[in-house]
Design a protein around this motif. Structure first.
Motif, PDB file in Angstrom:
ATOM      1  N   ASN A 168       1.078  -1.051   0.608  1.00 51.93           N
ATOM      2  CA  ASN A 168      -0.335   0.131  -0.036  1.00 51.93           C
ATOM      3  C   ASN A 168       0.997   1.384   0.278  1.00 51.93           C
ATOM      4  OD1 ASN A 168      -2.176   1.487   0.438  1.00 51.93           O
ATOM      5  ND2 ASN A 168      -1.944   1.478   2.366  1.00 51.93           N
ATOM      6  N   LEU A 169       0.246   2.047  -0.892  1.00 54.00           N
ATOM      7  CA  LEU A 169       1.099   3.501  -1.254  1.00 54.00           C
ATOM      8  C   LEU A 169       0.508   4.609  -0.314  1.00 54.00           C
ATOM      9  CD1 LEU A 169       2.396   3.256  -4.555  1.00 54.00           C
ATOM     10  CD2 LEU A 169       3.907   3.171  -1.872  1.00 54.00           C
ATOM     11  N   ASP A 170       1.422   5.441   0.258  1.00 54.34           N
ATOM     12  CA  ASP A 170       1.004   6.674   0.506  1.00 54.34           C
ATOM     13  C   ASP A 170      -0.173   6.889   1.306  1.00 54.34           C
ATOM     14  OD1 ASP A 170       1.062   9.982  -0.003  1.00 54.34           O
ATOM     15  OD2 ASP A 170      -0.836   9.441  -1.280  1.00 54.34           O
ATOM     16  N   ARG A 171      -1.511   6.684   1.504  1.00 50.19           N
ATOM     17  CA  ARG A 171      -2.966   7.015   1.982  1.00 50.19           C
ATOM     18  C   ARG A 171      -2.608   5.411   2.438  1.00 50.19           C
ATOM     19  NH1 ARG A 171      -5.695   9.950  -3.067  1.00 50.19           N
ATOM     20  NH2 ARG A 171      -4.449  11.354  -2.524  1.00 50.19           N
ATOM     21  N   ALA A 172      -2.496   5.872   4.371  1.00 44.89           N
ATOM     22  CA  ALA A 172      -2.698   4.374   5.755  1.00 44.89           C
ATOM     23  C   ALA A 172      -4.240   3.186   4.966  1.00 44.89           C
ATOM     24  CB  ALA A 172      -1.662   4.805   6.271  1.00 44.89           C
ATOM     25  N   PHE A 173      -3.907   2.828   5.378  1.00 48.60           N
ATOM     26  CA  PHE A 173      -5.032   1.644   5.984  1.00 48.60           C
ATOM     27  C   PHE A 173      -4.703   1.263   7.005  1.00 48.60           C
ATOM     28  CE2 PHE A 173      -4.469  -1.250   1.793  1.00 48.60           C
ATOM     29  CZ  PHE A 173      -5.213  -0.746   1.781  1.00 48.60           C
ATOM     30  N   PRO A 174      -5.789   1.267   8.189  1.00 50.19           N
ATOM     31  CA  PRO A 174      -5.822   1.728   9.346  1.00 50.19           C
ATOM     32  C   PRO A 174      -5.119   0.447  10.163  1.00 50.19           C
ATOM     33  CG  PRO A 174      -7.934   2.316   8.484  1.00 50.19           C
ATOM     34  CD  PRO A 174      -7.332   2.350   7.460  1.00 50.19           C
ATOM     35  N   ASP A 175      -5.498  -0.855   9.259  1.00 45.68           N
ATOM     36  CA  ASP A 175      -5.800  -2.357   9.839  1.00 45.68           C
ATOM     37  C   ASP A 175      -4.816  -2.955   9.111  1.00 45.68           C
ATOM     38  OD1 ASP A 175      -5.773  -4.542  10.717  1.00 45.68           O
ATOM     39  OD2 ASP A 175      -7.867  -5.094  10.440  1.00 45.68           O
ATOM     40  N   ALA A 176      -3.078  -3.326  10.220  1.00 43.82           N
ATOM     41  CA  ALA A 176      -1.928  -3.877   9.973  1.00 43.82           C
ATOM     42  C   ALA A 176      -1.964  -4.971   9.024  1.00 43.82           C
ATOM     43  CB  ALA A 176      -1.436  -3.923  11.395  1.00 43.82           C
ATOM     44  N   LEU A 177      -3.392  -5.433   9.006  1.00 44.35           N
ATOM     45  CA  LEU A 177      -3.715  -6.811   8.830  1.00 44.35           C
ATOM     46  C   LEU A 177      -4.138  -6.660   7.193  1.00 44.35           C
ATOM     47  CD1 LEU A 177      -5.737  -9.140  11.026  1.00 44.35           C
ATOM     48  CD2 LEU A 177      -3.516  -9.000  10.814  1.00 44.35           C
ATOM     49  N   ALA A 178      -4.499  -5.372   6.514  1.00 45.24           N
ATOM     50  CA  ALA A 178      -5.140  -5.077   4.952  1.00 45.24           C
ATOM     51  C   ALA A 178      -3.444  -5.002   4.384  1.00 45.24           C
ATOM     52  CB  ALA A 178      -6.112  -4.452   5.407  1.00 45.24           C
ATOM     53  N   TYR A 179      -2.714  -5.338   5.071  1.00 44.50           N
ATOM     54  CA  TYR A 179      -0.930  -4.670   3.271  1.00 44.50           C
ATOM     55  C   TYR A 179      -0.043  -6.276   4.684  1.00 44.50           C
ATOM     56  CZ  TYR A 179       0.412  -1.143   7.277  1.00 44.50           C
ATOM     57  OH  TYR A 179       0.360  -1.102   8.392  1.00 44.50           O
ATOM     58  N   ARG A 180       1.012  -6.277   3.142  1.00 43.82           N
ATOM     59  CA  ARG A 180       1.823  -7.112   3.804  1.00 43.82           C
ATOM     60  C   ARG A 180       3.342  -5.530   4.020  1.00 43.82           C
ATOM     61  NH1 ARG A 180       6.372  -7.659   4.222  1.00 43.82           N
ATOM     62  NH2 ARG A 180       7.886  -8.703   4.109  1.00 43.82           N
ATOM     63  N   LEU A 181       3.366  -4.806   3.209  1.00 43.89           N
ATOM     64  CA  LEU A 181       3.955  -3.692   3.247  1.00 43.89           C
ATOM     65  C   LEU A 181       3.414  -2.444   3.174  1.00 43.89           C
ATOM     66  CD1 LEU A 181       6.836  -2.567   3.112  1.00 43.89           C
ATOM     67  CD2 LEU A 181       7.335  -2.556   0.596  1.00 43.89           C
ATOM     68  N   GLN A 182       3.540  -1.191   4.109  1.00 44.91           N
ATOM     69  CA  GLN A 182       2.617  -0.261   3.589  1.00 44.91           C
ATOM     70  C   GLN A 182       4.018   0.939   3.595  1.00 44.91           C
ATOM     71  OE1 GLN A 182      -0.817   1.321   4.770  1.00 44.91           O
ATOM     72  NE2 GLN A 182       0.302   1.699   6.593  1.00 44.91           N
ATOM     73  N   ILE A 183       4.154   1.639   2.039  1.00 45.65           N
ATOM     74  CA  ILE A 183       4.883   2.867   2.429  1.00 45.65           C
ATOM     75  C   ILE A 183       4.555   3.865   1.700  1.00 45.65           C
ATOM     76  CG2 ILE A 183       6.912   3.729   0.520  1.00 45.65           C
ATOM     77  CD1 ILE A 183       7.313   1.183  -0.876  1.00 45.65           C
ATOM     78  N   MET A 184       5.250   4.641   3.149  1.00 49.73           N
ATOM     79  CA  MET A 184       4.782   6.083   2.897  1.00 49.73           C
ATOM     80  C   MET A 184       5.447   7.251   2.880  1.00 49.73           C
ATOM     81  SD  MET A 184       1.626   5.697   4.306  1.00 49.73           S
ATOM     82  CE  MET A 184       0.959   7.124   4.636  1.00 49.73           C
ATOM     83  N   GLY A 185       5.080   8.583   2.387  1.00 45.23           N
ATOM     84  CA  GLY A 185       6.258   9.566   3.165  1.00 45.23           C
ATOM     85  C   GLY A 185       5.581   9.856   4.439  1.00 45.23           C
ATOM     86  N   ASP A 186       6.916  10.810   4.877  1.00 47.72           N
ATOM     87  CA  ASP A 186       6.605  11.454   6.022  1.00 47.72           C
ATOM     88  C   ASP A 186       5.580  12.788   6.097  1.00 47.72           C
ATOM     89  OD1 ASP A 186       6.525  11.831   8.497  1.00 47.72           O
ATOM     90  OD2 ASP A 186       9.089  12.291   8.593  1.00 47.72           O
ATOM     91  N   ASN A 187       4.705  12.559   6.431  1.00 48.32           N
ATOM     92  CA  ASN A 187       3.392  13.496   6.322  1.00 48.32           C
ATOM     93  C   ASN A 187       3.632  14.269   7.152  1.00 48.32           C
ATOM     94  OD1 ASN A 187       1.491  12.734   3.988  1.00 48.32           O
ATOM     95  ND2 ASN A 187       2.094  11.507   5.493  1.00 48.32           N
TER      96      ASN A 187
END
Length: 352
Positions: free
Chosen positions: A144-163
């Motif tokens: 998942n990119l940019d706009r976070a999922f609230p549930d950690a089970l919804a993604y294997r990897l989350q890449i975010m900018g440091d908002n």
């Protein structure tokens, strides 16, 4: 900013390179069409015989909102270009549609096709959380990119900018400039993007918290919508509300085009401005030093290139070769860097 965050930032090119110029689809877009360059994607280093060498074929499904904004255009273009760097990646794009419901429907169709990995930038992380859960339950890892999922089970990897870090970086620059000028009670304006998004709220919190630590605060805040037209409208309202301004943080360089148009229209040039994201146009303006824009804080669409590179590794069951761990990390946050006249020439090649 922690040393860990700085290290992550320096590793961006290992993950997939930085921003790619993409088509100026609307007035708000900041760049012309451009082919990928070596600075914008990470080429497959087959000679190294490491992770980049051809391996198991991986089908990567991809979904992101329509490229009606320079940053979003770069996200999609970067993803396609990075996928093209690997002979063992089959890249499959699905339309995100006009809203979260349409994207979720498209993703359900993609999930039924059983790609090895899905990379997505959701219209809204909270609303698309269910799509992430659906894919993960089907055994398809989600990046998942940019706009976070609230549930950690919804993604294997989350890449975010440091908002939050964007707000911190913008405030730190503003505080330093104001203190150097001896301004003790400054009038500071803020032009955020879409206020309902969590990323906007995080940016504003980082900005407010850092200003407060210096004894400063935002005098007036006018949200825009990440477009040039909305930026011009928000800036016009800000100028009407504040007869005098010392500094402004505009969260997004695309909407910053409209902000600068309002500056020229009203003749309000008594303040300096910090932008956000790191568009090529903003960097060129900063380098030329002919406008109120004196700095911008990065939020690089290189994260899409990184996402494809890491999705490939996940699909092949590999870890990152420069880490001890055998698997790709669960979370990656790219640090926000401050671009000024002094270092703009170093960043121009990375502008979108």
């Amino acid at each position: 900013m922690t040393q860990h965050s700085r290290d992550l930032s320096r590793r961006r090119l290992l993950f997939g390179g930085a921003a790619l110029g993409a088509g100026a689809l609307l007035v708000g877009c900041t760049s012309n069409e451009a082919a990928p360059t070596t600075a914008q994607t990470k080429g497959a280093d087959t000679a190294a015989g490491g992770n980049s060498a051809p391996g198991k074929k991986v089908t990567i499904g991809f979904s992101a909102p329509a490229a009606d904004h320079g940053w979003l255009a770069a996200i999609t273009a970067n993803a396609k270009a990075q996928a093209g760097a690997y002979s063992d990646v089959d890249f499959k794009t699905v339309e995100a549609g006009a809203d979260a419901a349409a994207q979720r429907a498209a993703l359900s169709t993609l999930i039924a096709q059983k790609p090895d990995v899905i990379v997505m930038l959701p219209h809204d992380g909270k609303e698309l959380n269910a799509a992430g859960l659906e894919a993960m339950k089907a055994g398809i890892p989600v990046v998942n990119l940019d706009r976070a999922f609230p549930d950690a089970l919804a993604y294997r990897l989350q890449i975010m900018g440091d908002n939050y870090g964007m707000g911190v970086a913008a405030a730190n620059y503003i505080v330093a400039q104001l203190k150097a000028k001896g301004v003790s009670t400054p009038v500071i304006g803020e032009i955020p993007g879409i206020d309902s998004l969590e990323l906007t709220q995080q940016r504003s919190k980082g900005f407010a918290d850092t200003l407060a630590a210096a004894g400063f605060k935002v005098a007036n805040r006018r949200p825009a919508e990440f477009t040039a037209d909305s930026g011009q409208q928000a800036a016009t309202g800000l100028f009407q509300a504040l007869p005098k301004i010392d500094a402004v943080w505009n969260h997004d360089d695309d909407q910053g085009i409209g902000v600068l148009a309002a500056v020229n229209q009203t003749g309000r040039k008594e303040f300096f401005m910090v932008g956000g994201a790191g568009s090529k146009k903003a960097m060129e303006d900063i380098q030329a030093d002919g406008t109120v824009l004196k700095a911008t804080v990065t939020y690089s669409p290189s994260m899409a290139s990184s996402a494809i590179s890491l999705a490939r590794l996940i699909g092949q069951g590999k870890g990152m070769s420069d880490l001890v761990e055998l698997q790709v990390p669960k979370e990656i946050v790219l640090a926000s860097e401050t671009i000024t006249k002094e270092n703009a020439s170093n960043y121009l090649k990375l502008g979108f």
